[in-house]
Design a protein around this motif. Structure first.
Motif, PDB file in Angstrom:
ATOM      1  N   UNK A  84       0.847  -1.187   0.000  1.00  9.72           N
ATOM      2  CA  UNK A  84       0.000   0.000   0.000  1.00  9.72           C
ATOM      3  C   UNK A  84       0.886   1.242   0.000  1.00  9.72           C
ATOM      4  N   UNK A  85       0.559   2.248  -0.788  1.00 10.46           N
ATOM      5  CA  UNK A  85       1.347   3.487  -0.747  1.00 10.46           C
ATOM      6  C   UNK A  85       1.133   4.200   0.581  1.00 10.46           C
ATOM      7  N   UNK A  86       2.156   4.876   1.053  1.00 13.22           N
ATOM      8  CA  UNK A  86       2.054   5.653   2.292  1.00 13.22           C
ATOM      9  C   UNK A  86       1.426   6.996   1.931  1.00 13.22           C
ATOM     10  N   UNK A  87       0.175   7.170   2.302  1.00  9.03           N
ATOM     11  CA  UNK A  87      -0.555   8.379   1.917  1.00  9.03           C
ATOM     12  C   UNK A  87      -0.922   9.268   3.090  1.00  9.03           C
ATOM     13  N   UNK A  88      -0.645   8.823   4.315  1.00 12.87           N
ATOM     14  CA  UNK A  88      -1.049   9.604   5.475  1.00 12.87           C
ATOM     15  C   UNK A  88       0.053   9.649   6.532  1.00 12.87           C
ATOM     16  N   UNK A  89       0.331  10.833   7.014  1.00 11.42           N
ATOM     17  CA  UNK A  89       1.329  10.989   8.089  1.00 11.42           C
ATOM     18  C   UNK A  89       0.806  10.454   9.410  1.00 11.42           C
ATOM     19  N   UNK A  90      -0.479  10.177   9.508  1.00 11.91           N
ATOM     20  CA  UNK A  90      -1.045   9.642  10.751  1.00 11.91           C
ATOM     21  C   UNK A  90      -0.947   8.113  10.816  1.00 11.91           C
ATOM     22  N   UNK A  91      -0.382   7.487   9.759  1.00 20.54           N
ATOM     23  CA  UNK A  91      -0.244   6.030   9.750  1.00 20.54           C
ATOM     24  C   UNK A  91       0.608   5.576  10.939  1.00 20.54           C
ATOM     25  N   UNK A  92       0.148   4.543  11.653  1.00 21.17           N
ATOM     26  CA  UNK A  92       0.848   3.994  12.814  1.00 21.17           C
ATOM     27  C   UNK A  92       1.506   2.674  12.422  1.00 21.17           C
ATOM     28  N   UNK A  93       2.806   2.554  12.686  1.00 23.34           N
ATOM     29  CA  UNK A  93       3.564   1.342  12.355  1.00 23.34           C
ATOM     30  C   UNK A  93       3.178   0.206  13.292  1.00 23.34           C
ATOM     31  N   UNK A  94       3.059  -1.007  12.703  1.00 19.58           N
ATOM     32  CA  UNK A  94       2.632  -2.179  13.461  1.00 19.58           C
ATOM     33  C   UNK A  94       3.639  -3.320  13.301  1.00 19.58           C
ATOM     34  N   UNK A  95       3.718  -4.138  14.325  1.00 18.39           N
ATOM     35  CA  UNK A  95       4.569  -5.329  14.265  1.00 18.39           C
ATOM     36  C   UNK A  95       4.030  -6.278  13.195  1.00 18.39           C
ATOM     37  N   UNK A  96       4.918  -6.898  12.465  1.00 19.04           N
ATOM     38  CA  UNK A  96       4.529  -7.883  11.466  1.00 19.04           C
ATOM     39  C   UNK A  96       4.379  -7.335  10.064  1.00 19.04           C
ATOM     40  N   UNK A  97       4.436  -6.026   9.907  1.00 18.00           N
ATOM     41  CA  UNK A  97       4.364  -5.454   8.574  1.00 18.00           C
ATOM     42  C   UNK A  97       5.765  -5.120   8.089  1.00 18.00           C
ATOM     43  N   UNK A  98       5.882  -4.854   6.814  1.00 15.75           N
ATOM     44  CA  UNK A  98       7.136  -4.369   6.235  1.00 15.75           C
ATOM     45  C   UNK A  98       6.898  -2.946   5.773  1.00 15.75           C
ATOM     46  N   UNK A  99       7.964  -2.161   5.757  1.00 14.63           N
ATOM     47  CA  UNK A  99       7.880  -0.810   5.219  1.00 14.63           C
ATOM     48  C   UNK A  99       8.954  -0.637   4.153  1.00 14.63           C
ATOM     49  N   UNK A 100       8.707   0.290   3.245  1.00 16.67           N
ATOM     50  CA  UNK A 100       9.651   0.609   2.182  1.00 16.67           C
ATOM     51  C   UNK A 100      10.209   2.001   2.445  1.00 16.67           C
ATOM     52  N   UNK A 101      11.528   2.083   2.607  1.00 17.69           N
ATOM     53  CA  UNK A 101      12.219   3.343   2.848  1.00 17.69           C
ATOM     54  C   UNK A 101      13.033   3.710   1.617  1.00 17.69           C
ATOM     55  N   UNK A 102      12.957   4.966   1.213  1.00 12.28           N
ATOM     56  CA  UNK A 102      13.744   5.458   0.084  1.00 12.28           C
ATOM     57  C   UNK A 102      14.681   6.547   0.575  1.00 12.28           C
ATOM     58  N   UNK A 103      15.915   6.516   0.092  1.00 12.57           N
ATOM     59  CA  UNK A 103      16.859   7.556   0.457  1.00 12.57           C
ATOM     60  C   UNK A 103      18.263   7.249  -0.007  1.00 12.57           C
ATOM     61  N   UNK A 104      19.166   8.113   0.399  1.00 12.63           N
ATOM     62  CA  UNK A 104      20.580   7.927   0.077  1.00 12.63           C
ATOM     63  C   UNK A 104      21.112   6.724   0.859  1.00 12.63           C
TER      64      UNK A 104
END
Length: 92
Positions: free
Chosen positions: A63-83
């Motif tokens: 799912x695209x990250x569309x909200x700054x209010x999204x709360x991170x949960x155990x068991x999910x993966x996240x995609x980080x972009x950067x240097x």
């Protein structure tokens, strides 16, 4: 290919590595424990770490990250972009 393999074997927390350019990448990771049960806006990830959370993955669905209010949960993966230098500072 060597960078991808290096990221995959350097941490059990890295699931995927996508090189965008020689110095920028996207990582698929578990959220660090210190991020769990906190929102994207509470953590100030962009200003503190110079990274962008671009998506999250639950049960193989991304799912695209569309909200700054999204709360991170155990068991999910996240995609980080950067240097790469900023991604490496996370000590995964």
């Amino acid at each position: 290919m060597a960078k991808r393999t290096g990221w995959r074997f350097s941490s059990q927390e890295v699931f995927s590595y996508f090189e965008l350019s020689p110095h920028y990448a996207i990582l698929e990771i578990n959220p660090p424990n210190s991020w769990l049960d906190k929102s994207l806006s509470d953590l100030h990830i962009r200003s503190k770490h110079n990274l962008n959370v671009i998506a999250y993955k639950i049960n193989e669905q991304v799912f695209p990250m569309t909200s700054a209010s999204y709360v991170f949960k155990r068991g999910e993966h996240i995609y980080l972009a950067g240097a790469e230098k900023d991604l490496m500072k996370l000590h995964l």
